[in-house]
Scaffold this motif. Sequence first.
Motif, PDB file in Angstrom:
ATOM      1  N   UNK A  62      62.828  31.796 -86.241  1.00 50.96           N
ATOM      2  CA  UNK A  62      61.377  31.848 -86.400  1.00 50.96           C
ATOM      3  C   UNK A  62      60.904  33.237 -86.003  1.00 50.96           C
ATOM      4  N   UNK A  63      60.364  33.988 -86.961  1.00 53.02           N
ATOM      5  CA  UNK A  63      59.805  35.313 -86.698  1.00 53.02           C
ATOM      6  C   UNK A  63      58.327  35.145 -86.402  1.00 53.02           C
ATOM      7  N   UNK A  64      57.899  35.699 -85.251  1.00 53.69           N
ATOM      8  CA  UNK A  64      56.537  35.504 -84.767  1.00 53.69           C
ATOM      9  C   UNK A  64      55.925  36.811 -84.282  1.00 53.69           C
ATOM     10  N   UNK A  65      54.665  36.686 -83.876  1.00 55.70           N
ATOM     11  CA  UNK A  65      53.939  37.785 -83.246  1.00 55.70           C
ATOM     12  C   UNK A  65      53.118  37.162 -82.118  1.00 55.70           C
ATOM     13  N   UNK A  66      53.037  37.811 -80.961  1.00 54.21           N
ATOM     14  CA  UNK A  66      52.225  37.269 -79.865  1.00 54.21           C
ATOM     15  C   UNK A  66      50.775  37.072 -80.295  1.00 54.21           C
ATOM     16  N   UNK A 115      49.551  34.711 -82.203  1.00 55.53           N
ATOM     17  CA  UNK A 115      49.430  34.183 -83.564  1.00 55.53           C
ATOM     18  C   UNK A 115      49.328  32.661 -83.501  1.00 55.53           C
ATOM     19  N   UNK A 116      48.164  32.100 -83.877  1.00 53.35           N
ATOM     20  CA  UNK A 116      47.996  30.645 -83.805  1.00 53.35           C
ATOM     21  C   UNK A 116      48.857  29.915 -84.828  1.00 53.35           C
ATOM     22  N   UNK A 117      49.108  30.518 -85.989  1.00 57.41           N
ATOM     23  CA  UNK A 117      50.009  29.898 -86.964  1.00 57.41           C
ATOM     24  C   UNK A 117      51.437  29.853 -86.424  1.00 57.41           C
ATOM     25  N   UNK A 118      51.802  30.859 -85.642  1.00 56.97           N
ATOM     26  CA  UNK A 118      53.127  30.872 -85.014  1.00 56.97           C
ATOM     27  C   UNK A 118      53.245  29.728 -84.014  1.00 56.97           C
ATOM     28  N   UNK A 119      52.185  29.490 -83.263  1.00 56.31           N
ATOM     29  CA  UNK A 119      52.179  28.371 -82.313  1.00 56.31           C
ATOM     30  C   UNK A 119      52.356  27.047 -83.044  1.00 56.31           C
ATOM     31  N   UNK A 120      51.649  26.887 -84.155  1.00 58.73           N
ATOM     32  CA  UNK A 120      51.774  25.663 -84.957  1.00 58.73           C
ATOM     33  C   UNK A 120      53.193  25.503 -85.493  1.00 58.73           C
ATOM     34  N   UNK A 121      53.750  26.581 -86.030  1.00 55.11           N
ATOM     35  CA  UNK A 121      55.105  26.539 -86.593  1.00 55.11           C
ATOM     36  C   UNK A 121      56.123  26.190 -85.515  1.00 55.11           C
ATOM     37  N   UNK A 122      55.979  26.789 -84.348  1.00 52.22           N
ATOM     38  CA  UNK A 122      56.890  26.519 -83.230  1.00 52.22           C
ATOM     39  C   UNK A 122      56.896  25.035 -82.875  1.00 52.22           C
ATOM     40  N   UNK A 123      55.716  24.427 -82.817  1.00 52.14           N
ATOM     41  CA  UNK A 123      55.639  22.994 -82.484  1.00 52.14           C
ATOM     42  C   UNK A 123      56.370  22.145 -83.517  1.00 52.14           C
ATOM     43  N   UNK A 124      56.166  22.441 -84.795  1.00 51.36           N
ATOM     44  CA  UNK A 124      56.841  21.690 -85.855  1.00 51.36           C
ATOM     45  C   UNK A 124      58.353  21.876 -85.740  1.00 51.36           C
ATOM     46  N   UNK A 168      58.608  44.273 -92.816  1.00 47.03           N
ATOM     47  CA  UNK A 168      59.164  43.216 -93.662  1.00 47.03           C
ATOM     48  C   UNK A 168      58.330  41.938 -93.652  1.00 47.03           C
ATOM     49  N   UNK A 169      57.856  41.540 -92.456  1.00 50.79           N
ATOM     50  CA  UNK A 169      57.202  40.239 -92.312  1.00 50.79           C
ATOM     51  C   UNK A 169      55.755  40.288 -91.841  1.00 50.79           C
ATOM     52  N   UNK A 170      55.216  41.458 -91.609  1.00 47.66           N
ATOM     53  CA  UNK A 170      53.911  41.602 -90.989  1.00 47.66           C
ATOM     54  C   UNK A 170      52.775  40.832 -91.625  1.00 47.66           C
ATOM     55  N   UNK A 171      52.830  40.616 -92.927  1.00 54.49           N
ATOM     56  CA  UNK A 171      51.750  39.923 -93.620  1.00 54.49           C
ATOM     57  C   UNK A 171      52.062  38.459 -93.902  1.00 54.49           C
ATOM     58  N   UNK A 172      53.207  37.977 -93.425  1.00 54.98           N
ATOM     59  CA  UNK A 172      53.619  36.604 -93.710  1.00 54.98           C
ATOM     60  C   UNK A 172      53.885  35.779 -92.452  1.00 54.98           C
ATOM     61  N   UNK A 173      53.643  36.314 -91.306  1.00 55.68           N
ATOM     62  CA  UNK A 173      53.979  35.653 -90.040  1.00 55.68           C
ATOM     63  C   UNK A 173      53.239  34.338 -89.910  1.00 55.68           C
ATOM     64  N   UNK A 174      53.859  33.299 -89.429  1.00 58.69           N
ATOM     65  CA  UNK A 174      55.270  33.188 -89.054  1.00 58.69           C
ATOM     66  C   UNK A 174      56.165  33.030 -90.284  1.00 58.69           C
ATOM     67  N   UNK A 175      57.390  33.504 -90.152  1.00 61.12           N
ATOM     68  CA  UNK A 175      58.386  33.362 -91.203  1.00 61.12           C
ATOM     69  C   UNK A 175      59.557  32.579 -90.616  1.00 61.12           C
ATOM     70  N   UNK A 176      60.027  31.608 -91.380  1.00 59.26           N
ATOM     71  CA  UNK A 176      61.121  30.758 -90.941  1.00 59.26           C
ATOM     72  C   UNK A 176      62.328  30.949 -91.846  1.00 59.26           C
TER      73      UNK A 176
END
Length: 80
Positions: free
Chosen positions: A8-12, A14-23, A49-57
Amino acid sequence: MSGARITLYTRPGCHLCDDARRVIEDVCAEVGAAYDEVSIADDPDLERRFGHEIPVTFVDGRQHDFFRVDPARLRAALTG
């Protein structure tokens, strides 16, 4: 090598990253899989590479999702 099937590629902050992490945590607990989390914040190459798509799985080294993680789709990728 960690043995994790999911990255899981994330950024501090990032609320979408938090959601993805939970799933991912929920699905991993169900199927007995492991995941690694990588922050792109301090890596210019990952940011480009991923800056505009975070989170990336990634699953098994292949890009699986970005923005949102669908639990049924992730479960299928891990068990199919």
